[in-house]
Write an enzyme that holds these catalytic residues in place. Structure first.
Site, short mmCIF file in Angstrom:
data_model
loop_
_atom_site.label_atom_id
_atom_site.label_comp_id
_atom_site.label_asym_id
_atom_site.label_seq_id
_atom_site.Cartn_x
_atom_site.Cartn_y
_atom_site.Cartn_z
N GLY A 150 43.36 -86.01 16.35
CA GLY A 150 43.13 -87.40 16.73
C GLY A 150 44.41 -88.22 16.68
O GLY A 150 45.51 -87.69 16.45
N CYS A 151 44.25 -89.51 16.91
CA CYS A 151 45.42 -90.37 17.09
C CYS A 151 46.18 -90.60 15.79
O CYS A 151 47.40 -90.48 15.73
CB CYS A 151 45.00 -91.69 17.71
SG CYS A 151 43.59 -92.47 16.91
#
EC number: 1.2.1.38
Lengths: 348, 348, 348, 348
Positions: A150-151
């Site tokens: 994820g980010c």
């Protein structure tokens, strides 16, 4: 042409997958799955795609989908991919999972932090943690399942990894203060994400309890063969659409010069297309990576307190989600790694 | 009615002073000094004041001004107030300086971090560091000069002070990650502060070198009778007009419970009108203090790493500048401390 | 002290009423009604009110409320006030309705545009349309019910009224292009009002069908004793929290000079506290009225096309909702009309 | 490879040209001219281009440049291109001028509205007004100079053109209410364009006097062979980076149905790649075109007042500047018209 299906196509990451895949010369999108918008035209949900995507949204029947496509992207809430995947599906198609289901290798930690039972623990070990710049050697035509990072984790790990790996910093002193644009919160209709609630404000959230904490700890642990690293990760919400900025702090293990630290970053990232180690005293800013798959990294030695300040910035929907997923797909199918991802950042 | 003059009335802090003083029942503004807009109508520069302020901008002649007013606010760049003030002026009027000129008690540190010669070092010791909640006992009718703390330092010090003073945290491990709205950058015409450069972006700046660092170190040092505290202070620019959010980290000196930490905060701030110690697990958000003189403080114990995460939020133009200046003025003239400052925060 | 109850206290207009009434020296809030948040602490819903409001949210029982308070503000969806009000209630308390229930005097038009049956048509004629600067003479201690005008209509009518009334423009040629901040859309959890959907975008909505159209037509019709004026009203959504800007166009009925038009505006508004007719060539901007009850009005003669361009700006939550409601309350109870509403606009 | 030079490469439109040309398979940028940043690395001015552009900024010597490149883009202030261009230059290279110098065909109107003397009137007639969807037949390999239309005019003309051309609306009744993101104001360091001045506000400017007015009048006049059309054009500044939204009003010349109006738009734009005529009751929103070369157009018949409301949206830096310039270049060199411009809009 590689045939692609997307489950969760109407979230922000799903829409970004569509945007990127439309610009990829070797793929064709054949399935846009969205439980919420089933039978509606995709371009009625995302009007940026008017005249570019004619299809209607389909359901999330992964069995049926597996028979039609070469690769499935799941851009869905935690737990969904694990509840659908099985050996039969994996024998027919590849899966790139943008959720957290296969990121943590210890199923107990997953169940403790996510508060849900894992429905397919048998695939956890097989799934490759798809942080391409670190695990590229593990991603190839035989890879069946990717746990796409994820980010927050992508930014945090890439910013810290060379420093931990080379022993420049003490991994037991890491503090990550992260700031995210609001698209990271998803497209769900919640009061807290309304324009007037987010605009003109800033806050921390999930302080001390955010679920990306153990993922960062695990991955940085691999760098030094430890499974007991504990760090602080504090996410903040920022009134902007896109962008992650990480400011990380750690104690230096020894006196180092600018050149020494720079050389370590260059050793790991100097030849990477998507990681840009910035010049001296230049700090990453999210505006300089928006819309692109780049990660910008900078650092500053703080001699008074003998600490290193490391900073990283990326676009949470591209390198922090859909772009990295496409990068993994490129590796899995033997395309150029940056195919469909070469666009320059959009500014302003 | 107390007669007030403002030098630097056309900066953002100057305009906020005008807004607050218009709502103060005991004062009258008689001088709006602005070198840049001299002879222009103030309400042509700030049209929010149309029909509320009829005066034209005057120069910054502090000698002349001292003969006309009871108190002068200087909301000017570093160095100006020190270059104008003298004994004759201070014998006639009080000065509340919103710049950094009299904040640092060690003139060498001032000259080292600000890169300018101090023109009036003889008044540094007399000037009271006007952080009212900590130094209230030093501000009274005899006080002639106030060094009004700025936005970053007010948030940082108020958030950390009780924890340092009572030995809950180790002051040698403090890391302050601060986020500021853009009005803190002032009204100068600079490319970096244009809408399109700030909007949709976030960055750190002044990393390891920001001039508020020694001020925070000095003030926290007073809490424990030390002059050698070194900490990290990293400011960030956020795409919003107003607001400061501080997220501060430090090692706990011992195992503590939520109740123990809360009790310490309440001991220092429980009776303060402007400091709101939030309830358990509530994090400060800048939207909840906008337009007001409140400071919201919250915290979280992180037992895995034995650290304390402390958070504070305020409006940089009110409690971080003009509001605190008015609060000091109230103490200097014997008014109710919150006169003119009782307004509730404006949301959204 | 006048006792006040608010039904719909947890909407944005409700919260703004609380903010303004806290600063009003003659009133006391005794009832915060909110069906959605019943039994929750008000300051948990709006943390700006932490330590300023201790009460919990109550239900919307207007009968019970009428026995406890001198005036009820209803900041609720269309239809609710009309469904609750009755003669017994009005015999005990005054009502200031911020919804549209009593604004349109022709119940058929109401039912046609709002698509709901009117439950209390017997009070429509009694209700005073509370646009104070035009209908001040109708609001006094005997007034029992006020239809408080909304944000779009207040801006539109005040901007156009003197020009229509004095025959400067042809009322059959009016086009109103209106722009609104997002707080006008309310606090409901809708995808379309999420930060990422509103931010960095602009759109028209309700084109040709917006329900404020007949209200503006009706009120401007009173100025010239006509009931058949038809105009175009086009609202737009702007990525900002507060503010309405109206740009209105109409054909001039004759050749006029700047001075003549200015004189007409001054005739109607020259002595108004809350209406500021701007100087020549100055256009209203929403930033200059934020947080205040002011309306700024400007205009430009366009001789090439023989049209007049009229512009007005206000804060939709103050003069466009809660502020105007307090202004009406002041008139109904014989207070100074601007009591609690004198604050200068907040900038930036 | 076609060799390209850009004069004015460090403005926002210049940077957007660089972004688009980097993604164009048939061109190479060989000259980045910028008087303000001469000898500085381009990627130090625009860090989004770090590692993508290595060149330094050069001066604006058009003579020298003409010998090196096949086409010059001038993204410069009004007057510069006209002052530099001459027959010798045009014999060697093509020019696409993004300024207004060659847009107006009547030099008197140019000098009246722009208040500067035109230095090269001899090329005005030769220059093609490069609104490709209308003037495509005039742009080919022989074209030497393009007057590239700006953002406001492109949106306005494309939105109105079919309606004027086919006599659906009365051209003497047109009112254009336009809204622009802030990048349209350029990158100059001006107080009025600072973040805190633009954010949270909206205003009209240039009311009745904006220089795009005669350009729209002229171009729409060509549709009906008239040179005396007069219309109202009112631009507004919106707190967002990119995007133009035009809401235009005009009297219908006769009763028309939705289908009739739609058919006219489809007749002109049905086969256009870059113009998307939206479905019934769908209004254009700038978020749906951001980062792309698309123009979205919608309309609504308002039968009560017998008017047509026409709306258009585009990205001011792409279709309103750099994208349209590249589209013209593609036509001039015989490339596919949408080469380098096929990217889907970026959302959010």
């Amino acid at each position: 042409m590689v045939k692609v299906g997307i489950i969760g196509a109407t979230g922000y990451a799903g829409n970004e997958l569509v945007r990127l895949l439309l610009g990829h010369k070797d793929v064709e999108i054949v399935w846009l799955g969205s439980r919420s918008y089933i039978d509606q035209k995709y371009s009625d949900v995302y009007r940026n795609m008017f005249r570019l995507v004619d299809a209607k949204c389909l359901d999330d029947n992964m069995d049926a989908l597996a028979k039609e496509v070469d690769v499935i992207f799941t851009a869905t809430p935690q737990g969904l991919c694990a509840s659908l995947v099985n050996e039969d599906i994996l024998s027919r198609t590849k899966i790139i999972d943008l959720s957290a289901d296969f990121r943590l290798k210890d199923v107990k930690i997953y169940e403790e932090w996510y508060k849900i039972e894992h429905k397919a623990p048998q695939f956890i070990n097989e799934a490759v943690y798809g942080l391409c710049e670190i695990n590229r050697h593990k991603v190839n035509k035989n890879t069946r399942i990717i746990a796409n990072p994820g980010c927050y984790t992508t930014t945090s790990i890439l910013t810290l990894y060379p420093m931990v790996k080379e022993g420049i910093i003490d991994p037991d002193t890491i503090i990550i203060d992260a700031k995210s644009g609001t698209s990271g919160a998803g497209r769900g209709a919640k009061v807290n994400n309304l324009f007037c609630e987010v605009n003109e404000s800033m806050k921390a959230y999930g302080v001390g309890t955010h679920r990306h904490t153990p993922e960062i700890e695990e991955q940085l642990g691999y760098a030094v063969n430890r499974d007991d690293i504990k760090l602080i990760f504090t996410p903040h919400l920022v009134p902007m659409n896109r962008g992650i900025l990480v400011t990380a702090y750690a104690n230096l293990t020894k006196e180092v010069s600018y050149e020494e630290v720079k050389a370590v970053y260059d050793k790991y990232y100097g030849k990477e297309f998507f990681i840009r180690v910035l010049e001296k005293d230049v700090c990453p800013e999210t505006r300089w990576v928006e819309g692109s798959n780049f990660v910008d990294i900078g650092f500053k030695i703080e001699p008074r307190t003998k600490r290193l300040i490391m900073m990283g910035a990326l676009d949470n929907l591209v390198k922090g989600a859909a772009g990295q997923a496409v990068q993994n797909m490129n590796l899995m199918f033997g395309f150029e790694e940056n195919e469909g991802l070469k666009m320059a950042p959009l500014f302003p």
